[in-house]
Design a protein around this motif. Structure first.
Motif, short mmCIF file in Angstrom:
data_model
loop_
_atom_site.label_atom_id
_atom_site.label_comp_id
_atom_site.label_asym_id
_atom_site.label_seq_id
_atom_site.Cartn_x
_atom_site.Cartn_y
_atom_site.Cartn_z
N ASP A 204 0.82 -1.22 0.00
CA ASP A 204 0.00 0.00 0.00
C ASP A 204 0.85 1.26 0.00
O ASP A 204 0.41 2.31 -0.48
CB ASP A 204 -0.92 0.02 1.23
CG ASP A 204 -2.00 -1.06 1.15
OD1 ASP A 204 -2.26 -1.55 0.03
OD2 ASP A 204 -2.54 -1.43 2.20
N ASP A 205 2.06 1.18 0.56
CA ASP A 205 2.95 2.35 0.63
C ASP A 205 3.74 2.57 -0.65
O ASP A 205 4.31 3.64 -0.85
CB ASP A 205 3.97 2.18 1.77
CG ASP A 205 3.31 2.01 3.12
OD1 ASP A 205 2.22 2.58 3.30
OD2 ASP A 205 3.88 1.30 3.97
N LEU A 206 3.81 1.57 -1.50
CA LEU A 206 4.61 1.66 -2.72
C LEU A 206 3.98 2.66 -3.68
O LEU A 206 2.76 2.69 -3.85
CB LEU A 206 4.71 0.29 -3.38
CG LEU A 206 5.71 0.13 -4.53
CD1 LEU A 206 7.12 0.46 -4.08
CD2 LEU A 206 5.65 -1.30 -5.09
N ASP A 207 4.81 3.47 -4.29
CA ASP A 207 4.35 4.46 -5.27
C ASP A 207 3.49 3.76 -6.33
O ASP A 207 3.97 2.87 -7.04
CB ASP A 207 5.57 5.12 -5.92
CG ASP A 207 5.22 6.27 -6.85
OD1 ASP A 207 4.09 6.28 -7.38
OD2 ASP A 207 6.07 7.14 -7.07
N GLN A 208 2.25 4.18 -6.45
CA GLN A 208 1.32 3.51 -7.36
C GLN A 208 1.71 3.70 -8.83
O GLN A 208 1.33 2.87 -9.68
CB GLN A 208 -0.10 3.99 -7.11
CG GLN A 208 -0.67 3.53 -5.78
CD GLN A 208 -0.54 2.02 -5.57
OE1 GLN A 208 -1.09 1.23 -6.34
NE2 GLN A 208 0.18 1.62 -4.53
N GLU A 209 2.44 4.74 -9.14
CA GLU A 209 2.94 4.91 -10.52
C GLU A 209 3.92 3.78 -10.86
O GLU A 209 3.92 3.28 -11.99
CB GLU A 209 3.61 6.27 -10.68
CG GLU A 209 2.64 7.43 -10.73
CD GLU A 209 3.33 8.74 -11.09
OE1 GLU A 209 4.51 8.68 -11.54
OE2 GLU A 209 2.71 9.79 -10.93
#
Length: 308
Positions: A204-209
């Motif tokens: 969830d913390d990972l950059d969604q891009e």
């Protein structure tokens, strides 16, 4: 005596590269005469730093410090590893890291803070050190982490002395449990972060891009297989899970035992700690990462030094 204005101090700093307190003192000593103040700084060796400011500083040290649920990390660069092994430079890094802990990792606040045992601020002390040691230095970055109840554990890789080395890591753990055992876990997790270099704590913390870019690449690869759409989607999801196992801390294999997934290792530690544990975050500084280093032609350098 002439009034020493902030604008005058600023102008002298721009001319000489001197520290703020040094420039103010130079103007006071010379009754506000700008050119005389420049000469005063040059005689003191405090204007020499400006000549070195353009030189690449990609060596140096990373410092870490922690106390009472708070931790700070800092990178101070020098031009050569030789200077990084200098006791004076190491003391400088240690002192400024302690200040970063007080200032919650705010770099501007750190630079403006009084340097211990000196009438200069940190920025002025750095300028003085540049003039004294003879190399450009750069206080590149600082950061801090705080937990309301728990620990911020630290780890230094390739340590040259306590809290100083080539790579530093902070890991923040929140728990009401045994702080000593929590610290042990935090140290192990910090070692893991140093080795595995995760990009986030959880998916969830990972950059969604980053996730979407990876998903698009995987989709193109899966479509090229010619399989039906529903199979393609399953292939993508399976590969995304594998991607998370590579870049997300809690999904990685714990380097300490090479078998357990990190989130499972944290869960297992809760029985010893005596309370639930939450991994709130981590910070990892590797010395010189992202700095474009100059390629030096040693033969040309020698020729230039010996010509005329």
């Amino acid at each position: 005596m002439a009034q020493i204005t902030a604008a005058l101090v600023k102008e002298l700093r721009e001319k000489t590269g001197g520290g703020m307190m040094d420039c103010k003192k130079a103007l006071q000593e010379n009754d506000g005469d700008l050119e005389a103040a420049v000469d005063w700084l040059r005689k003191k060796g405090l204007a020499a730093a400006a000549k070195k400011a353009g030189r690449t500083a990609a060596e140096g040290l990373v410092g870490v410090a922690a106390a009472d649920g708070k931790g700070a990390i800092l990178e101070l660069n020098s031009e050569t590893d030789f200077v990084a092994r200098n006791d004076k430079f190491q003391k400088l890094v240690a002192d400024i890291t302690a200040i970063a802990l007080e200032k919650d990792g705010n770099l501007d606040a750190v630079k403006a803070a009084p340097y211990p045992g000196s009438d200069r601020d940190v920025e002025g002390e750095l300028t003085n050190a540049i003039a004294t040691i003879g190399e450009n230095m750069s206080l590149r970055r600082a950061a801090a982490m705080t937990v309301s109840d728990g620990v911020v554990a630290t780890y230094i890789h390739n340590a040259v002395s306590d809290g100083l080395g080539k790579m530093g890591v902070l890991v923040a753990l929140e728990s009401t449990g045994d702080k000593a055992k929590l610290e042990e876990l935090g140290k192990q997790l910090a070692m893991h972060v140093a080795a595995a270099n995760p990009q986030s704590v959880s998916p969830d913390d990972l950059d969604q891009e980053i996730v979407e870019r990876e998903r698009n690449v995987l989709r193109e690869q899966a479509l090229a297989s010619g399989k039906p759409a529903e199979i393609v989607e399953k292939m993508i999801e399976g590969r995304i899970r594998k991607f998370f196992q590579e870049v997300v801390l809690l999904e990685q294999t714990f380097v300490i035992d090479g078998e357990t997934v990190v989130k499972k290792a944290v869960k297992n530690a809760e029985s010893g700690v005596g309370a639930p544990i939450a991994v709130k975050g981590f910070i990892r500084f590797a010395l010189g990462e992202g700095i474009e280093r100059e390629e030096q032609d040693f033969a040309a350098e020698v020729a230039a030094a010996t010509s005329g």
